[in-house]
Design an enzyme around this catalytic site. Sequence first.
Site, PDB file in Angstrom:
ATOM      1  CG  ASP A 281      68.101  55.645  64.072  1.00 34.81           C
ATOM      2  OD1 ASP A 281      67.000  55.926  63.588  1.00 34.81           O
ATOM      3  OD2 ASP A 281      68.959  56.512  64.360  1.00 34.81           O
TER       4      ASP A 281
HETATM    5  C1  GLC Z   1      68.154  59.831  64.619  1.00 34.90           C
HETATM    6  C2  GLC Z   1      67.285  59.382  63.464  1.00 34.90           C
HETATM    7  C3  GLC Z   1      68.053  58.922  62.257  1.00 34.90           C
HETATM    8  C4  GLC Z   1      69.335  59.705  62.141  1.00 34.90           C
HETATM    9  C5  GLC Z   1      70.207  59.347  63.337  1.00 34.90           C
HETATM   10  C6  GLC Z   1      71.492  60.164  63.357  1.00 34.90           C
HETATM   11  O1  GLC Z   1      67.628  59.354  65.813  1.00 34.90           O
HETATM   12  O2  GLC Z   1      66.327  58.386  63.757  1.00 34.90           O
HETATM   13  O3  GLC Z   1      67.205  59.101  61.111  1.00 34.90           O
HETATM   14  O4  GLC Z   1      70.015  59.369  60.947  1.00 34.90           O
HETATM   15  O5  GLC Z   1      69.531  59.504  64.580  1.00 34.90           O
HETATM   16  O6  GLC Z   1      71.191  61.516  63.500  1.00 34.90           O
END
Ligand code: GLC
Length: 749
Positions: A281
């Site tokens: 993430d």
């Molecule tokens: C965010 C979220 C995740 C998302 C990623 C890209 O922090 O936790 O769910 O897919 O970053 O946007």
Amino acid sequence: MVKKIVLSFLLLINISLVFSQQKTISQKVDALLKQMTIEEKIGQLTQYSFDWRATGPITVKRDQEEAIKNGKVGAMLNVLGSKYTRQYQEIAMQSRLKIPLLFGQDVIHGYKTTFPIPLAEAASWDLEAMELSARIAATEASASGINWIFAPMVDIARDPRWGRVMEGAGEDTYLGSKIAYARVKGFQGKSGDINAVIACAKHFAAYGAAIGGRDYNSADMSDRMLWETYLPPFKAAVDAGAATFMNSFNDINGIPASGNKYILSDILKGKWKFKGFVVSDWGSIGEMVAHGYAKDSKEAALAAITAGTDMDMESNAYRNNLAQLVKEKKVSIKLVNDAVRKILQKKFELGLFDDPFKYSNSEREQQELNNPEHTKIAREIAGKSIVLLKNTPPFAKVGAGVLPLSKDIKTIAFIGPMVKPLRANHGAWAINLPEIDSTYIVSQWKGLENKLGKNTQLLYAKGCEIDGQNKDGFAEAIAIANQADAVILSIGERWDMSGEAKSRSNIHLPGVQEDLVKAIMATGKPLVVLINAGRPLIFNWTADNVPAILYTWWLGSEAGNAIADVLFGDVNPSAKLPISFPREEGQIPIYYNKFNTGRPFDNNQHSPYRSAYIDLPGSPKYPFGFGLSYTTFEYSELKLSKKKIKNTENIEVSINITNTGKVFGEEIVQLYLRDKVGSVVRPIMELKDFQKIKLNVGETKTVKFIIDNQKLSFYNEKLEFKSEPGDFDLMIGASSSDIRLRDTFELIK
Ligand code: GLC
């Protein structure tokens, strides 16, 4: 006979074609891998965001275009639209090996057409509807350059203070697993199709178990709890063929998910044999330094690649350290090659090597993003997501509930801070970008105008803001309520009070909204309250005093029309809560499938020695599985095919459901089991199956369930998933606390 021979011959050809195609792809991947430098390999393991749409903290140098040109980027995110994705893909085509980019996007509940937030859709318990909604979202997104969807979020959540509860399917593992499966199937579509994309089950794992409901916080639990409650929806995603996983930000029992070998390698890639790839993430690999799990970015990179995180989103840990780690023989090139191979495999399967611009086609984009069928379906799904919490006659007099309202009402006062806003109806994690014209939203006010035309005079007053203590608007609201035959009050929390990094310690209705409810109630007019939120809220006075309440969550593009459909009876509400609603924050976590304890609250009503609060009832304000209808249903004729079974046998359960009311309706029939005695304690009840059925007035349908050994099994102390002989309670309910029929059966050795 001849037909059989021909069919089996064709099947053989097909299998060998698929096999040869697969063999061709893996051959192509290996051939490409052989040409790649270590830098280019690490490039495939690196993902950056398009700057102006950052969905996380920007912490690294922004040289994406240069890096793409030098083959140092494998995927982008937050690049939206055929125009922009084409631009970036053209840069990738200037790199030495011309490896196309993946474009990832959080298409959580719709792309241009926005559907209800996932928690609202989960309240529909309509798996087909949720699969369809995901398919439409993927169709629109894939026409707009996106080939990788960062969804479904499948985190079980029992704490409504956590802002991301809006993004999942609520508290129940069984319902959450069924929904995870449906959404993965919906998003991915049929491999090879022009609108097929790769999905991403997230956030692996136990992100929803954040202590205190505080986002990003630690999750600390027994392995048994992990396996029994939080992992099954991810396993369902694997079973549905999810192409990718995203690890979570949190540590699980002290080890951050990004570097957690147990969940990523032992479970996901080992036991579950997951063949896709794992992306971190946003920045989560680098954040292992902040966790105190890695001394520096290099140690974080080592921990992550070793544990099984294949791609690094936005931390640069791999780009800055992996080559050196390979050089120092701390990371084997085999490990890097395996990660790169999985990513290249997906790019070949998506057809990106055949046509890197396949998804960036402006004509197809225009066509798919303006498909009236999509908004029609969005309206239907929104109507299925609205939960009727209460419907009694005005002032508890005898007679019909306030709802549905008559279309012949002369004057309606439509009051509240949620009546006119547009964007708010999309809730969190909507795309909402001007260049894809996602501002197609039917406000709640517009929905009533569309429904009532000139027949009814609609009066409007905001009444108050969502938060703040200002009551200056009350007088105007009371004045128009006094002029009206009925009042609709639309209140709730702000749309950006839920979502990522939006945990709330206080989940009461914000501001002076409940005072506004009291003021309007005092006018003596029939009142319907709409509550808009991305989570369960606490509104006890409203719940106890207002005659009619609809929980409208955030319903997306067609919010206003869907709400009007339900308010005036064109749609009979059928949704049921996928999560328990607490009476006070002090009850949290509160969930229906709790253990009994040695001094259960229910059995010791008059004893002070019971598991209870001395200042609050132990039950939720609204229980899991609860939702009313404009009609009534009678449950009868519970029959079990057997009362004693071995673990190799099944029981067929059948019941009759009759629509005993005055209008067509849909009912979600829920089957719960209780394993009376186990080698570890078992919940007082667990959802093990459900069916949503349509019934005309007076119609009776027989609903059948099969109880197999899987439904009787659980993780014992040794983490073996198996059933144990003994007695079971069987409960058929209209909700977890409205059990209509009961029986028992025995599992014998
Ligand atoms: C965010 C979220 C995740 C998302 C990623 C890209 O922090 O936790 O769910 O897919 O970053 O946007």
